[in-house]
Design a protein around this motif. Structure first.
Motif, PDB file in Angstrom:
ATOM      1  N   ALA A 218       0.813  -1.224   0.000  1.00  0.00           N
ATOM      2  CA  ALA A 218       0.000   0.000   0.000  1.00  0.00           C
ATOM      3  C   ALA A 218       0.845   1.272   0.000  1.00  0.00           C
ATOM      4  O   ALA A 218       0.318   2.371  -0.190  1.00  0.00           O
ATOM      5  N   THR A 219       2.136   1.142   0.169  1.00  0.00           N
ATOM      6  CA  THR A 219       3.006   2.305   0.330  1.00  0.00           C
ATOM      7  C   THR A 219       2.935   3.282  -0.835  1.00  0.00           C
ATOM      8  O   THR A 219       2.807   4.493  -0.645  1.00  0.00           O
ATOM      9  N   LYS A 220       3.025   2.783  -2.037  1.00  0.00           N
ATOM     10  CA  LYS A 220       3.018   3.657  -3.209  1.00  0.00           C
ATOM     11  C   LYS A 220       1.726   4.482  -3.280  1.00  0.00           C
ATOM     12  O   LYS A 220       1.763   5.691  -3.526  1.00  0.00           O
ATOM     13  N   LYS A 221       0.590   3.862  -3.054  1.00  0.00           N
ATOM     14  CA  LYS A 221      -0.694   4.566  -3.118  1.00  0.00           C
ATOM     15  C   LYS A 221      -0.817   5.594  -1.988  1.00  0.00           C
ATOM     16  O   LYS A 221      -1.329   6.695  -2.197  1.00  0.00           O
ATOM     17  N   ILE A 222      -0.326   5.255  -0.802  1.00  0.00           N
ATOM     18  CA  ILE A 222      -0.375   6.210   0.311  1.00  0.00           C
ATOM     19  C   ILE A 222       0.452   7.444  -0.020  1.00  0.00           C
ATOM     20  O   ILE A 222       0.002   8.582   0.167  1.00  0.00           O
ATOM     21  N   LYS A 223       1.656   7.239  -0.532  1.00  0.00           N
ATOM     22  CA  LYS A 223       2.498   8.389  -0.892  1.00  0.00           C
ATOM     23  C   LYS A 223       1.843   9.223  -1.990  1.00  0.00           C
ATOM     24  O   LYS A 223       1.933  10.453  -1.980  1.00  0.00           O
TER      25      LYS A 223
ATOM     26  N   ARG B 236       0.926  13.152  -1.658  1.00  0.00           N
ATOM     27  CA  ARG B 236       1.411  14.105  -2.675  1.00  0.00           C
ATOM     28  C   ARG B 236       0.242  14.891  -3.270  1.00  0.00           C
ATOM     29  O   ARG B 236       0.337  16.101  -3.478  1.00  0.00           O
ATOM     30  N   ASN B 237      -0.868  14.207  -3.546  1.00  0.00           N
ATOM     31  CA  ASN B 237      -2.039  14.871  -4.124  1.00  0.00           C
ATOM     32  C   ASN B 237      -2.649  15.913  -3.188  1.00  0.00           C
ATOM     33  O   ASN B 237      -3.354  16.803  -3.639  1.00  0.00           O
ATOM     34  N   HIS B 238      -2.385  15.779  -1.898  1.00  0.00           N
ATOM     35  CA  HIS B 238      -2.885  16.751  -0.918  1.00  0.00           C
ATOM     36  C   HIS B 238      -1.866  17.850  -0.616  1.00  0.00           C
ATOM     37  O   HIS B 238      -2.059  18.643   0.294  1.00  0.00           O
ATOM     38  N   GLY B 239      -0.766  17.875  -1.360  1.00  0.00           N
ATOM     39  CA  GLY B 239       0.200  18.948  -1.206  1.00  0.00           C
ATOM     40  C   GLY B 239       1.339  18.674  -0.237  1.00  0.00           C
ATOM     41  O   GLY B 239       2.126  19.577   0.062  1.00  0.00           O
ATOM     42  N   ILE B 240       1.442  17.458   0.257  1.00  0.00           N
ATOM     43  CA  ILE B 240       2.554  17.117   1.138  1.00  0.00           C
ATOM     44  C   ILE B 240       3.832  17.081   0.298  1.00  0.00           C
ATOM     45  O   ILE B 240       3.866  16.460  -0.760  1.00  0.00           O
ATOM     46  N   LYS B 241       4.877  17.752   0.775  1.00  0.00           N
ATOM     47  CA  LYS B 241       6.110  17.874  -0.004  1.00  0.00           C
ATOM     48  C   LYS B 241       7.150  16.814   0.338  1.00  0.00           C
ATOM     49  O   LYS B 241       8.041  16.546  -0.472  1.00  0.00           O
ATOM     50  N   SER B 242       7.089  16.246   1.523  1.00  0.00           N
ATOM     51  CA  SER B 242       8.066  15.232   1.895  1.00  0.00           C
ATOM     52  C   SER B 242       7.471  14.282   2.921  1.00  0.00           C
ATOM     53  O   SER B 242       6.572  14.647   3.676  1.00  0.00           O
ATOM     54  N   VAL B 243       7.985  13.059   2.913  1.00  0.00           N
ATOM     55  CA  VAL B 243       7.560  12.046   3.870  1.00  0.00           C
ATOM     56  C   VAL B 243       8.795  11.349   4.425  1.00  0.00           C
ATOM     57  O   VAL B 243       9.850  11.347   3.803  1.00  0.00           O
TER      58      VAL B 243
ATOM     59  N   LEU C 299      -5.718  19.693   6.585  1.00  0.00           N
ATOM     60  CA  LEU C 299      -5.454  18.607   5.639  1.00  0.00           C
ATOM     61  C   LEU C 299      -5.636  17.215   6.235  1.00  0.00           C
ATOM     62  O   LEU C 299      -5.792  16.244   5.505  1.00  0.00           O
ATOM     63  N   VAL C 300      -5.598  17.115   7.548  1.00  0.00           N
ATOM     64  CA  VAL C 300      -5.610  15.800   8.190  1.00  0.00           C
ATOM     65  C   VAL C 300      -6.831  14.977   7.800  1.00  0.00           C
ATOM     66  O   VAL C 300      -6.718  13.848   7.314  1.00  0.00           O
ATOM     67  N   ARG C 301      -8.018  15.501   7.986  1.00  0.00           N
ATOM     68  CA  ARG C 301      -9.243  14.719   7.688  1.00  0.00           C
ATOM     69  C   ARG C 301      -9.379  14.368   6.213  1.00  0.00           C
ATOM     70  O   ARG C 301      -9.709  13.234   5.883  1.00  0.00           O
ATOM     71  N   PRO C 302      -9.123  15.274   5.288  1.00  0.00           N
ATOM     72  CA  PRO C 302      -9.188  14.882   3.872  1.00  0.00           C
ATOM     73  C   PRO C 302      -8.181  13.785   3.505  1.00  0.00           C
ATOM     74  O   PRO C 302      -8.507  12.873   2.736  1.00  0.00           O
ATOM     75  N   ILE C 303      -6.979  13.845   4.052  1.00  0.00           N
ATOM     76  CA  ILE C 303      -5.984  12.801   3.781  1.00  0.00           C
ATOM     77  C   ILE C 303      -6.477  11.466   4.319  1.00  0.00           C
ATOM     78  O   ILE C 303      -6.466  10.449   3.609  1.00  0.00           O
ATOM     79  N   LEU C 304      -6.909  11.467   5.552  1.00  0.00           N
ATOM     80  CA  LEU C 304      -7.342  10.212   6.154  1.00  0.00           C
ATOM     81  C   LEU C 304      -8.614   9.681   5.491  1.00  0.00           C
ATOM     82  O   LEU C 304      -8.806   8.466   5.355  1.00  0.00           O
ATOM     83  N   LYS C 305      -9.474  10.581   5.029  1.00  0.00           N
ATOM     84  CA  LYS C 305     -10.674  10.162   4.307  1.00  0.00           C
ATOM     85  C   LYS C 305     -10.300   9.452   3.002  1.00  0.00           C
ATOM     86  O   LYS C 305     -10.893   8.433   2.642  1.00  0.00           O
ATOM     87  N   ASP C 306      -9.315   9.978   2.274  1.00  0.00           N
ATOM     88  CA  ASP C 306      -8.860   9.338   1.036  1.00  0.00           C
ATOM     89  C   ASP C 306      -8.232   7.975   1.301  1.00  0.00           C
ATOM     90  O   ASP C 306      -8.452   7.024   0.556  1.00  0.00           O
ATOM     91  N   ILE C 307      -7.435   7.890   2.347  1.00  0.00           N
ATOM     92  CA  ILE C 307      -6.832   6.601   2.696  1.00  0.00           C
ATOM     93  C   ILE C 307      -7.918   5.590   3.029  1.00  0.00           C
ATOM     94  O   ILE C 307      -7.886   4.449   2.569  1.00  0.00           O
ATOM     95  N   GLU C 308      -8.896   6.024   3.785  1.00  0.00           N
ATOM     96  CA  GLU C 308     -10.006   5.130   4.128  1.00  0.00           C
ATOM     97  C   GLU C 308     -10.781   4.700   2.881  1.00  0.00           C
ATOM     98  O   GLU C 308     -11.063   3.524   2.693  1.00  0.00           O
ATOM     99  N   ALA C 309     -11.089   5.637   2.012  1.00  0.00           N
ATOM    100  CA  ALA C 309     -11.900   5.338   0.827  1.00  0.00           C
ATOM    101  C   ALA C 309     -11.182   4.421  -0.163  1.00  0.00           C
ATOM    102  O   ALA C 309     -11.818   3.588  -0.809  1.00  0.00           O
TER     103      ALA C 309
ATOM    104  N   ILE D  88       8.864  23.471   4.161  1.00  0.00           N
ATOM    105  CA  ILE D  88       9.524  22.333   3.507  1.00  0.00           C
ATOM    106  C   ILE D  88       8.689  21.053   3.614  1.00  0.00           C
ATOM    107  O   ILE D  88       8.997  20.060   2.953  1.00  0.00           O
ATOM    108  N   PHE D  89       7.599  21.094   4.383  1.00  0.00           N
ATOM    109  CA  PHE D  89       6.763  19.911   4.559  1.00  0.00           C
ATOM    110  C   PHE D  89       5.420  19.997   3.835  1.00  0.00           C
ATOM    111  O   PHE D  89       4.929  19.015   3.317  1.00  0.00           O
ATOM    112  N   THR D  90       4.816  21.179   3.863  1.00  0.00           N
ATOM    113  CA  THR D  90       3.480  21.333   3.261  1.00  0.00           C
ATOM    114  C   THR D  90       3.448  22.526   2.337  1.00  0.00           C
ATOM    115  O   THR D  90       4.269  23.406   2.415  1.00  0.00           O
TER     116      THR D  90
END
Length: 102
Positions: free
Chosen positions: A19-24, A28-35, A68-78, A100-102
């Motif tokens: 699942a790692t690739k899809k999570i990243k 990225r789609n939510h604007g996260i710049k680094s993990v 951004l937290v809830r939209p990210i977690l909502k996408d992961i859940e969906a 440098i993060f968001t």
């Protein structure tokens, strides 16, 4: 130094390696710049899932704004929770250089 810190949220996700690739991609789609990605070994003292004990998994951590937290977690859940063993939690973080993060 405290006046230079910005309040963000630390999102920590543990997941099957598949699942790692899809999570990243979701992050990225939510604007996260680094993990931060690391390999971990999950151990359950009293197994309550079909997950194999001592299975290697991936831990992904990122910093995000509170909005951004809830939209990210909502996408992961969906998109992922139905097919993958994923855990996540969110904690408060005080960050220097949040750009440098968001």
């Amino acid at each position: 130094m405290p006046d230079k810190l910005t309040a963000l949220k630390l999102i920590s996700i543990t997941a099957e390696n598949a699942a790692t690739k899809k999570i990243k991609e979701i992050l990225r789609n939510h604007g996260i710049k680094s993990v931060r990605v690391s390999s971990i070994v999950m151990e359950e003292f009293e197994p309550s899932t079909s997950m194999d004990i001592n299975e290697s998994q991936t831990k992904i951590e990122c910093l995000a704004t509170e909005s951004l937290v809830r939209p990210i977690l909502k996408d992961i859940e969906a998109h992922l929770l139905r097919n993958y063993d994923i855990g996540f939690y969110v904690t408060d973080a005080m960050v220097l250089r949040p750009e440098i993060f968001t």
